[in-house]
Each structure stands twice: as structure tokens, then as C-alpha cells.
Design a protein around this motif. Sequence first.
Motif, PDB file in Angstrom:
ATOM      1  N   VAL A 132       0.862  -1.185   0.000  1.00 15.28           N
ATOM      2  CA  VAL A 132       0.000   0.000   0.000  1.00 15.28           C
ATOM      3  C   VAL A 132       0.896   1.231   0.000  1.00 15.28           C
ATOM      4  O   VAL A 132       1.853   1.313   0.777  1.00 15.28           O
ATOM      5  N   ALA A 133       0.590   2.190  -0.853  1.00 11.74           N
ATOM      6  CA  ALA A 133       1.303   3.457  -0.877  1.00 11.74           C
ATOM      7  C   ALA A 133       0.378   4.543  -0.342  1.00 11.74           C
ATOM      8  O   ALA A 133      -0.800   4.596  -0.714  1.00 11.74           O
ATOM      9  N   CYS A 134       0.891   5.372   0.541  1.00 14.50           N
ATOM     10  CA  CYS A 134       0.127   6.530   1.005  1.00 14.50           C
ATOM     11  C   CYS A 134       1.107   7.664   1.306  1.00 14.50           C
ATOM     12  O   CYS A 134       2.302   7.440   1.440  1.00 14.50           O
ATOM     13  N   THR A 135       0.584   8.859   1.387  1.00 16.64           N
ATOM     14  CA  THR A 135       1.460  10.000   1.629  1.00 16.64           C
ATOM     15  C   THR A 135       1.728  10.169   3.119  1.00 16.64           C
ATOM     16  O   THR A 135       0.911   9.797   3.958  1.00 16.64           O
ATOM     17  N   SER A 161       6.288  15.661  -5.869  1.00 18.72           N
ATOM     18  CA  SER A 161       6.887  16.991  -5.760  1.00 18.72           C
ATOM     19  C   SER A 161       6.538  17.948  -6.887  1.00 18.72           C
ATOM     20  O   SER A 161       6.731  19.148  -6.740  1.00 18.72           O
ATOM     21  N   GLN A 162       6.038  17.447  -7.992  1.00 22.77           N
ATOM     22  CA  GLN A 162       5.755  18.335  -9.115  1.00 22.77           C
ATOM     23  C   GLN A 162       4.310  18.816  -9.189  1.00 22.77           C
ATOM     24  O   GLN A 162       3.970  19.575 -10.082  1.00 22.77           O
ATOM     25  N   PRO A 164       1.243  21.201  -8.445  1.00 21.19           N
ATOM     26  CA  PRO A 164       1.243  22.644  -8.152  1.00 21.19           C
ATOM     27  C   PRO A 164       1.168  22.938  -6.647  1.00 21.19           C
ATOM     28  O   PRO A 164       1.845  23.851  -6.158  1.00 21.19           O
ATOM     29  N   GLU A 165       0.374  22.169  -5.912  1.00 24.12           N
ATOM     30  CA  GLU A 165       0.238  22.396  -4.467  1.00 24.12           C
ATOM     31  C   GLU A 165       1.556  22.137  -3.736  1.00 24.12           C
ATOM     32  O   GLU A 165       1.952  22.894  -2.859  1.00 24.12           O
ATOM     33  N   GLU A 166       2.245  21.073  -4.105  1.00 21.95           N
ATOM     34  CA  GLU A 166       3.499  20.724  -3.431  1.00 21.95           C
ATOM     35  C   GLU A 166       4.632  21.679  -3.787  1.00 21.95           C
ATOM     36  O   GLU A 166       5.497  21.951  -2.971  1.00 21.95           O
ATOM     37  N   ARG A 167       4.641  22.208  -5.010  1.00 17.57           N
ATOM     38  CA  ARG A 167       5.726  23.111  -5.421  1.00 17.57           C
ATOM     39  C   ARG A 167       5.715  24.428  -4.654  1.00 17.57           C
ATOM     40  O   ARG A 167       6.733  25.102  -4.583  1.00 17.57           O
ATOM     41  N   THR A 168       4.577  24.795  -4.079  1.00 19.78           N
ATOM     42  CA  THR A 168       4.526  26.040  -3.307  1.00 19.78           C
ATOM     43  C   THR A 168       5.130  25.877  -1.908  1.00 19.78           C
ATOM     44  O   THR A 168       5.418  26.859  -1.253  1.00 19.78           O
ATOM     45  N   LYS A 169       5.345  24.647  -1.492  1.00 17.29           N
ATOM     46  CA  LYS A 169       5.895  24.375  -0.157  1.00 17.29           C
ATOM     47  C   LYS A 169       7.422  24.334  -0.198  1.00 17.29           C
ATOM     48  O   LYS A 169       8.003  23.983  -1.231  1.00 17.29           O
ATOM     49  N   PRO A 170       8.075  24.640   0.919  1.00 14.28           N
ATOM     50  CA  PRO A 170       9.529  24.436   0.976  1.00 14.28           C
ATOM     51  C   PRO A 170       9.831  22.950   0.765  1.00 14.28           C
ATOM     52  O   PRO A 170       9.028  22.090   1.119  1.00 14.28           O
ATOM     53  N   ARG A 173       9.103  20.383   3.418  1.00 18.23           N
ATOM     54  CA  ARG A 173       7.712  20.185   3.828  1.00 18.23           C
ATOM     55  C   ARG A 173       6.874  19.490   2.748  1.00 18.23           C
ATOM     56  O   ARG A 173       5.691  19.267   2.946  1.00 18.23           O
ATOM     57  N   ARG A 174       7.484  19.138   1.615  1.00 17.30           N
ATOM     58  CA  ARG A 174       6.735  18.490   0.546  1.00 17.30           C
ATOM     59  C   ARG A 174       6.411  17.048   0.923  1.00 17.30           C
ATOM     60  O   ARG A 174       7.182  16.383   1.597  1.00 17.30           O
ATOM     61  N   ALA A 175       5.268  16.588   0.462  1.00 18.23           N
ATOM     62  CA  ALA A 175       4.809  15.239   0.792  1.00 18.23           C
ATOM     63  C   ALA A 175       5.669  14.184   0.105  1.00 18.23           C
ATOM     64  O   ALA A 175       6.144  14.376  -1.015  1.00 18.23           O
ATOM     65  N   SER A 176       5.848  13.082   0.793  1.00 16.15           N
ATOM     66  CA  SER A 176       6.529  11.910   0.245  1.00 16.15           C
ATOM     67  C   SER A 176       5.531  10.767   0.168  1.00 16.15           C
ATOM     68  O   SER A 176       4.589  10.699   0.950  1.00 16.15           O
ATOM     69  N   LEU A 177       5.760   9.869  -0.748  1.00 17.74           N
ATOM     70  CA  LEU A 177       4.934   8.675  -0.857  1.00 17.74           C
ATOM     71  C   LEU A 177       5.625   7.561  -0.074  1.00 17.74           C
ATOM     72  O   LEU A 177       6.809   7.302  -0.267  1.00 17.74           O
ATOM     73  N   LEU A 178       4.894   6.958   0.846  1.00 21.55           N
ATOM     74  CA  LEU A 178       5.432   5.900   1.698  1.00 21.55           C
ATOM     75  C   LEU A 178       4.895   4.558   1.221  1.00 21.55           C
ATOM     76  O   LEU A 178       3.713   4.443   0.897  1.00 21.55           O
ATOM     77  N   TYR A 179       5.740   3.535   1.211  1.00 20.55           N
ATOM     78  CA  TYR A 179       5.345   2.196   0.759  1.00 20.55           C
ATOM     79  C   TYR A 179       5.339   1.241   1.945  1.00 20.55           C
ATOM     80  O   TYR A 179       6.371   0.989   2.551  1.00 20.55           O
ATOM     81  N   PHE A 180       4.169   0.719   2.239  1.00 18.18           N
ATOM     82  CA  PHE A 180       3.970  -0.226   3.333  1.00 18.18           C
ATOM     83  C   PHE A 180       3.742  -1.615   2.748  1.00 18.18           C
ATOM     84  O   PHE A 180       3.048  -1.756   1.738  1.00 18.18           O
ATOM     85  N   TYR A 181       4.293  -2.638   3.410  1.00 17.41           N
ATOM     86  CA  TYR A 181       4.177  -4.016   2.942  1.00 17.41           C
ATOM     87  C   TYR A 181       3.715  -4.927   4.073  1.00 17.41           C
ATOM     88  O   TYR A 181       4.059  -4.713   5.220  1.00 17.41           O
ATOM     89  N   ARG A 182       2.960  -5.957   3.688  1.00 17.83           N
ATOM     90  CA  ARG A 182       2.578  -7.022   4.627  1.00 17.83           C
ATOM     91  C   ARG A 182       2.641  -8.337   3.866  1.00 17.83           C
ATOM     92  O   ARG A 182       1.960  -8.520   2.856  1.00 17.83           O
ATOM     93  N   LEU A 183       3.458  -9.251   4.369  1.00 20.64           N
ATOM     94  CA  LEU A 183       3.606 -10.563   3.758  1.00 20.64           C
ATOM     95  C   LEU A 183       2.372 -11.428   4.013  1.00 20.64           C
ATOM     96  O   LEU A 183       1.730 -11.289   5.040  1.00 20.64           O
ATOM     97  N   ASN A 184       2.091 -12.320   3.074  1.00 18.95           N
ATOM     98  CA  ASN A 184       1.078 -13.342   3.316  1.00 18.95           C
ATOM     99  C   ASN A 184       1.566 -14.222   4.469  1.00 18.95           C
ATOM    100  O   ASN A 184       2.757 -14.302   4.730  1.00 18.95           O
ATOM    101  N   GLN A 185       0.661 -14.918   5.109  1.00 20.41           N
ATOM    102  CA  GLN A 185       1.016 -15.789   6.234  1.00 20.41           C
ATOM    103  C   GLN A 185       2.056 -16.825   5.843  1.00 20.41           C
ATOM    104  O   GLN A 185       2.953 -17.127   6.601  1.00 20.41           O
ATOM    105  N   LYS A 186       1.939 -17.371   4.633  1.00 16.29           N
ATOM    106  CA  LYS A 186       2.874 -18.390   4.197  1.00 16.29           C
ATOM    107  C   LYS A 186       4.141 -17.788   3.580  1.00 16.29           C
ATOM    108  O   LYS A 186       5.063 -18.516   3.256  1.00 16.29           O
ATOM    109  N   GLY A 187       4.161 -16.437   3.410  1.00  9.46           N
ATOM    110  CA  GLY A 187       5.286 -15.772   2.748  1.00  9.46           C
ATOM    111  C   GLY A 187       6.443 -15.532   3.567  1.00  9.46           C
ATOM    112  O   GLY A 187       6.971 -15.707   4.499  1.00  9.46           O
TER     113      GLY A 187
END
Length: 187
Positions: A132-135, A161-162, A164-170, A173-187
Motif C-alpha cells: 500500500v502506498a500513502c502519503t 513533488s511536481q 502545483p500544491e506541493e511546489r509552493t511548499k519548501p 515540507r513536501r509530501a513523500s509517498l510511503l510504501y507499506f508491505y505485509r507478507l502473506n502468512q505463508k510468505g
Amino acid sequence: MLIVRRIREDTLKQIREITDSQLVTEEAVLRIGRMGLQLGYGSLPKPEWRVFPPVSYADPAFLIQDESSAVYGAFEGERYIGGAAVTIHPGGWADVLDIRVDAAFRRQGTGRMLLDKCQSFAEKRDLVGLRVACTDSNPGMCQFLEHEGFTLHGFDQMVLSQSPEERTKPRSRRASLLYFYRLNQKG
């Protein structure tokens, strides 16, 4: 009674767009150390409203036509209260493209039920697990994912970062996309 079911072409008209707006009181703080990525949370100087619109690449009308994707809807009786979209990532993961629950129905297990359907999707296809990716500007979602057993394993500072809303921020302070992972039970 709360049920979650797969959305098909004949039931597509039952779902509606849910725009998530939240009063955010803290921010996610990403730390990189010897143990890898760690996510912490710090108080904001003052609470602020943030809006998280549906993502354009998770269009249910398109995804229900794709055999490598699925859209699930959560219903309280006949009322649509949330949904999730999942697809197969070429790296062997099930990518949860979007998951959202109407604010009036949160903290009742709906999000978990939607994730369970996405997990079943992954297991039936012998995928490694869920991604799952979220900011980082959405600390509520980050905390939900951590609570559901996901671990932060990556981030991207440039992908957002590109806008228009993010470019106005320093830059710091710009948002990053975070990647979360969860393995299957057998994984």
C-alpha cells in the motif's frame, strides 16, 4: 449488517465517490537509521483540515474490466460506506491502489474487512503479500496500516513533488509517498 463484496459491472452503480477529509493533529516523521525506516508522529502547531481525494488510477469502471484487478465495496445494508481497489504488481505483490471508508463508519472494522478481501485476492493468486502506498501527509492512514501489520519499507520524495500544491511548499515540507508491505502468512 456490514458486508463486503466484489464490485462487478452490474453492481458498479451502487458505489459512490468518497472524498476523505480529516482534521489532522499530528504529522508523520520519517527517520532513517541503522534499523531501517522508522515512522514516528509529532504534534502539529495547530490542527488542520486535509483532503485526500480518490486516486485517478483506481477508477472502478476501468478496474472491474481488468482480470488482474478487483474492486470491493463495503455496504451497511444497501448503503455504500467504503471501498478498496487492488491489482497485481509485476514484482509479485498485490497493490492496494485505494482504500477508503466513509468517516461516519470508521473504527468499526470496515477497513480491516476490505483489507481481508485484498489479502484473499493476493493469496488466490500466490502473490507475496500486500503493498500500500500513502502519503506522509496522511498520518491516520499510516497508523491504520501499522495497526494492521504493515511495515514501512520504502519512500519516494519525488513522485508528488511536481504537483502545483506541493511546489509552493519548501522542499523539506513536501509530501513523500510511503510504501507499506505485509507478507502473506505463508510468505
